[in-house]
Design an enzyme around this catalytic site. Structure first.
Site, PDB file in Angstrom:
ATOM      1  N   TYR A  97     -21.538 -42.624  12.163  1.00  0.00           N
ATOM      2  CA  TYR A  97     -22.600 -42.357  13.133  1.00  0.00           C
ATOM      3  C   TYR A  97     -23.704 -43.406  12.982  1.00  0.00           C
ATOM      4  O   TYR A  97     -23.434 -44.575  12.811  1.00  0.00           O
ATOM      5  CB  TYR A  97     -23.078 -40.888  12.999  1.00  0.00           C
ATOM      6  CG  TYR A  97     -23.705 -40.439  14.287  1.00  0.00           C
ATOM      7  CD1 TYR A  97     -22.933 -40.228  15.420  1.00  0.00           C
ATOM      8  CD2 TYR A  97     -25.083 -40.311  14.395  1.00  0.00           C
ATOM      9  CE1 TYR A  97     -23.509 -39.898  16.636  1.00  0.00           C
ATOM     10  CE2 TYR A  97     -25.671 -39.973  15.604  1.00  0.00           C
ATOM     11  CZ  TYR A  97     -24.872 -39.770  16.719  1.00  0.00           C
ATOM     12  OH  TYR A  97     -25.442 -39.456  17.914  1.00  0.00           O
ATOM     13  N   ARG A 150     -29.062 -42.215  27.922  1.00  0.00           N
ATOM     14  CA  ARG A 150     -30.103 -42.696  27.004  1.00  0.00           C
ATOM     15  C   ARG A 150     -29.546 -42.589  25.595  1.00  0.00           C
ATOM     16  O   ARG A 150     -29.682 -41.572  24.941  1.00  0.00           O
ATOM     17  CB  ARG A 150     -31.394 -41.870  27.139  1.00  0.00           C
ATOM     18  CG  ARG A 150     -32.597 -42.521  26.491  1.00  0.00           C
ATOM     19  CD  ARG A 150     -33.088 -41.781  25.254  1.00  0.00           C
ATOM     20  NE  ARG A 150     -32.008 -41.435  24.351  1.00  0.00           N
ATOM     21  CZ  ARG A 150     -32.153 -40.721  23.244  1.00  0.00           C
ATOM     22  NH1 ARG A 150     -33.298 -40.258  22.921  1.00  0.00           N
ATOM     23  NH2 ARG A 150     -31.126 -40.447  22.441  1.00  0.00           N
ATOM     24  N   LYS A 168     -20.778 -37.454  16.879  1.00  0.00           N
ATOM     25  CA  LYS A 168     -21.609 -36.277  16.623  1.00  0.00           C
ATOM     26  C   LYS A 168     -20.742 -35.109  16.147  1.00  0.00           C
ATOM     27  O   LYS A 168     -21.056 -34.416  15.187  1.00  0.00           O
ATOM     28  CB  LYS A 168     -22.331 -35.908  17.924  1.00  0.00           C
ATOM     29  CG  LYS A 168     -23.641 -35.262  17.736  1.00  0.00           C
ATOM     30  CD  LYS A 168     -24.745 -36.268  17.600  1.00  0.00           C
ATOM     31  CE  LYS A 168     -25.969 -35.627  17.018  1.00  0.00           C
ATOM     32  NZ  LYS A 168     -27.167 -36.402  17.136  1.00  0.00           N
ATOM     33  N   GLU A 239     -26.050 -34.248  24.550  1.00  0.00           N
ATOM     34  CA  GLU A 239     -26.451 -35.331  23.650  1.00  0.00           C
ATOM     35  C   GLU A 239     -26.698 -36.615  24.440  1.00  0.00           C
ATOM     36  O   GLU A 239     -25.850 -37.032  25.239  1.00  0.00           O
ATOM     37  CB  GLU A 239     -25.323 -35.556  22.625  1.00  0.00           C
ATOM     38  CG  GLU A 239     -25.633 -36.573  21.557  1.00  0.00           C
ATOM     39  CD  GLU A 239     -26.700 -36.136  20.579  1.00  0.00           C
ATOM     40  OE1 GLU A 239     -26.796 -34.925  20.292  1.00  0.00           O
ATOM     41  OE2 GLU A 239     -27.456 -36.999  20.107  1.00  0.00           O
ATOM     42  N   ASP A 240     -27.854 -37.208  24.203  1.00  0.00           N
ATOM     43  CA  ASP A 240     -28.152 -38.538  24.740  1.00  0.00           C
ATOM     44  C   ASP A 240     -28.020 -38.647  26.259  1.00  0.00           C
ATOM     45  O   ASP A 240     -27.379 -39.567  26.796  1.00  0.00           O
ATOM     46  CB  ASP A 240     -27.311 -39.607  24.031  1.00  0.00           C
ATOM     47  CG  ASP A 240     -27.892 -39.916  22.647  1.00  0.00           C
ATOM     48  OD1 ASP A 240     -28.882 -39.267  22.263  1.00  0.00           O
ATOM     49  OD2 ASP A 240     -27.368 -40.804  21.958  1.00  0.00           O
ATOM     50  N   ASP A 262     -29.385 -31.538  21.233  1.00  0.00           N
ATOM     51  CA  ASP A 262     -29.774 -32.011  19.902  1.00  0.00           C
ATOM     52  C   ASP A 262     -30.944 -32.986  19.949  1.00  0.00           C
ATOM     53  O   ASP A 262     -31.790 -32.983  19.056  1.00  0.00           O
ATOM     54  CB  ASP A 262     -28.576 -32.655  19.196  1.00  0.00           C
ATOM     55  CG  ASP A 262     -28.967 -33.143  17.810  1.00  0.00           C
ATOM     56  OD1 ASP A 262     -29.404 -32.301  17.015  1.00  0.00           O
ATOM     57  OD2 ASP A 262     -28.880 -34.356  17.553  1.00  0.00           O
ATOM     58  N   ASP A 263     -31.002 -33.835  20.989  1.00  0.00           N
ATOM     59  CA  ASP A 263     -32.120 -34.797  21.074  1.00  0.00           C
ATOM     60  C   ASP A 263     -33.443 -34.063  21.173  1.00  0.00           C
ATOM     61  O   ASP A 263     -34.465 -34.548  20.691  1.00  0.00           O
ATOM     62  CB  ASP A 263     -31.974 -35.696  22.299  1.00  0.00           C
ATOM     63  CG  ASP A 263     -30.653 -36.408  22.290  1.00  0.00           C
ATOM     64  OD1 ASP A 263     -30.396 -37.120  21.324  1.00  0.00           O
ATOM     65  OD2 ASP A 263     -29.862 -36.201  23.230  1.00  0.00           O
ATOM     66  N   ASN A 402     -35.168 -45.136  16.666  1.00  0.00           N
ATOM     67  CA  ASN A 402     -34.086 -45.899  16.078  1.00  0.00           C
ATOM     68  C   ASN A 402     -33.263 -46.532  17.207  1.00  0.00           C
ATOM     69  O   ASN A 402     -33.479 -46.181  18.359  1.00  0.00           O
ATOM     70  CB  ASN A 402     -33.237 -45.010  15.154  1.00  0.00           C
ATOM     71  CG  ASN A 402     -32.688 -43.772  15.844  1.00  0.00           C
ATOM     72  OD1 ASN A 402     -31.937 -43.897  16.803  1.00  0.00           O
ATOM     73  ND2 ASN A 402     -33.069 -42.593  15.378  1.00  0.00           N
TER      74      ASN A 402
END
Ligand code: NAI
Length: 546
Positions: A97, A150, A168, A239-240, A262-263, A402
């Site tokens: 990851y 994203r 993930k 996610e994302d 999760d974000d 990050n």
């Protein structure tokens, strides 16, 4: 258990990653499963296979090549892949990851070898249920779905984001031993705004612009209904997604389906975990802090909301708690005269003097906690940090963006500009810092302390819905595992050397909360931790599995 075919034999058995054992097939199995002559004579046990694999892995010159090797291993022999990953998560998680996965995403169309998980796209609209039914396993308990809108701090990279849900979910198993058979990663291809990728001949996704938010909602409505029809009781982990899609879709589904993002919630929870430990070190209450965010996207809003909930839990009114939280985004300080705010941002617009200068905002707001979720490397300049340190003895500074080059400052800078007083966590693992003879270990606010544990708790208790309080329980569960000696080194999260035990402990705390609220749909056991421990996946060649 799954409905996978257990009658595989011969070459087909060796080609099936779930049932393949390679050189670990015994003589008897080789004889009864028509494998004789298809394998070299030697018999290896799992530990010997891990040793051989590490011999292949270690000399690889880049982390990306190690990533490719490990994913190939997962495609060949899933048990060996997880046995390797779980043998040393602190070493392998950064390869499977973050941060290596950023390189895997940037080059996905070029390093693509074979499909992993599912690829559902907007042209399948009207047929999503039939498409999902093509997945060979029926008892799917978790779907991780990304649009690639994203990815990390990389922006919209469309189908190049496909490794994210794959990685993930590998961490659900790698960190918290959630059985891999029940996990399904999906890239939901709605198109991409990234013209350079659309022009890349090796790009693997649709070469379309994404549709309007209203059309996205229609697509995802059908996807959610289809997922729940084909896999009843499934938990969908978003996610994302692009920040605005992420916030809107979570609001849309959180009271209707078993779903989380999760974000938003995982990031919020791990940040709260780090803040809780930092405040335990300072012996102060969260409810008395003043918080400033640089960045007001899905991560910033999610963290702000959970901080408010945790302050409310400590006795503040919601209105009062919100007043203690201020945000600053690409257009400057979020304050009452701004007209460009979304509803989720507007609740944090206070009567403040407009400014586009973060150092000035710090001087005005006087935060005791400064959190960076802006995707802008170096945003926490010396002036920003020093302005903060002027007003607070031990500033809490979390540059969370990050990958590494997007961090708002390095931990070293934060320690240096505060004379070693800052309590620091970043989004990636930075090296230890030695200042005037004292060594500091900056925390890594890595969501892997939280989402695998949430997954394990949900897997065990089968709740109907996921609420923010489960993430507060997870944060406290994580913070309570940081020992005094680790706190003395500035550590804000549990050590990574026994991540599985840490996840099980955090999952037990979440499960306890779920049962207390009457949200579990299974009977509450007497000893929750032992009960969870008994159901986790073990990466061994189980006699019942081939
Ligand atoms: P996003 O794209 O939704 O939001 C970014 C926000 O930063 C926006 O509000 C934008 O206006 C603001 N921004 C952009 N330039 C700015 C500037 N010069 N000054 C102040 N604000 C600025 O992204 P999202 O999902 O909120 O993620 C933000 C960052 O947080 C990413 O780099 C991501 O990698 C990181 N993150 C870290 C996590 C962790 O450490 N556990 C977990 C999730 C995200």
């Amino acid at each position: 258990m799954t409905t996978r075919d257990v009658s595989l034999e011969g070459a087909a058995l060796l080609s099936d990653p779930v049932h393949n054992r390679g050189t670990a097939f015994t003589e008897e199995e080789r004889s009864t499963r028509y494998l004789e002559g298809l394998l070299p004579a030697a018999f290896d046990d799992l530990s010997m296979q891990i040793k051989r694999g590490l011999g292949h892995l270690s000399p690889k010159p880049t982390a990306l090549e190690q990533y490719i090797y490990l994913q190939d291993l997962c495609d060949r022999n899933e048990t060996l892949f997880y046995a390797t990953l779980m043998s040393d998560p602190a070493r392998f998680v950064p390869i499977v990851y973050d941060p290596t996965i950023a390189d895997a995403c940037l080059t996905y169309g070029h390093i693509y070898r074979r499909p992993q998980g599912m690829y559902v796209n907007k042209r399948m609209k009207g047929r999503f249920a039939a498409v999902l039914a093509n997945w060979p396993v029926k008892d799917i308990r978790f779907i991780c779905v990304s649009s690639g809108g994203r990815i990390l701090g990389l922006g919209d990279i469309g189908a190049n984001g496909a490794p994210i849900p794959i990685g993930k979910l590998q961490l659900y198993t790698g960190c918290a031993a959630v059985p891999p058979d029940c996990l399904l990663p999906i890239h939901l291809d709605i198109g991409t705004t990234n013209a350079a990728l659309r022009a890349d001949p090796l790009y693997t996704g649709l070469r379309d612009e994404p549709p309007s938010p209203e059309e996205v909602d229609v697509l995802v409505d059908e996807f959610m209904a289809a997922a729940n029809q084909v896999f009843p009781g499934v938990c969908v982990h978003f996610e994302d997604w692009k920040g605005s899609d992420a916030i809107r879709l979570l609001e849309r589904y959180k009271d209707k389906y078993l779903v989380y993002n999760d974000d938003i919630q995982g990031t919020a929870s791990v940040t709260l975990a780090g803040l809780t430990t930092a405040l335990q070190i300072k012996n102060e209450r969260l409810a008395d802090q003043t918080v400033l965010f640089a960045g007001a996207g899905s991560a910033g809003i999610g963290i702000a909301n959970i901080i408010v909930e945790a302050m409310v839990d400590e006795g503040r009114s919601r209105e009062d708690a919100r007043k203690r939280v201020t945000l600053f985004d690409i257009n400057g300080l979020i304050e009452a005269s701004r007209t460009d705010l979304s509803p989720s941002q507007a609740v944090y617009a206070h009567d403040l003097k407009p400014t586009r200068d973060l150092a000035e905002a710090v001087a005005q707001v006087k935060p005791t906690i400064l959190i960076g979720v802006s995707t802008v490397g170096g945003l926490f300049t010396e002036a920003v940090v020093r302005n903060m340190a002027k007003k607070v003895d031990r500033p809490i500074i979390f540059p969370l963006s990050n990958p590494t080059d997007k961090a708002e400052c390095t931990p070293e800078q934060a320690y240096l500009w505060t004379d070693g007083k800052a309590l620091v966590a970043a989004g990636v693992q930075f090296p230890d810092v030695t200042l005037d003879g004292k060594t500091f270990r900056p925390g890594q606010a890595n969501n892997f302390y939280i989402f695998p544990a949430i997954g394990l708790a949900v897997y065990a208790t089968r709740p109907k819905r996921i609420d923010d309080r489960m993430f507060i329980a997870a944060a406290r569960g994580s913070a309570d595992q940081v020992s005094q000696s680790d706190r003395d080194k500035g550590m804000l999260f549990p050590p990574q050397d026994d991540i599985l035990e840490a996840e099980i402990t955090t999952a037990s705390r979440v499960a306890e909360y779920i049962f207390e609220q009457g949200q579990g749909t299974v009977d509450r056991p007497d000893d929750i931790r032992a009960w969870i421990k008994a159901m986790i996946y073990k990466p061994v060649y189980d006699a019942g599995r081939t």
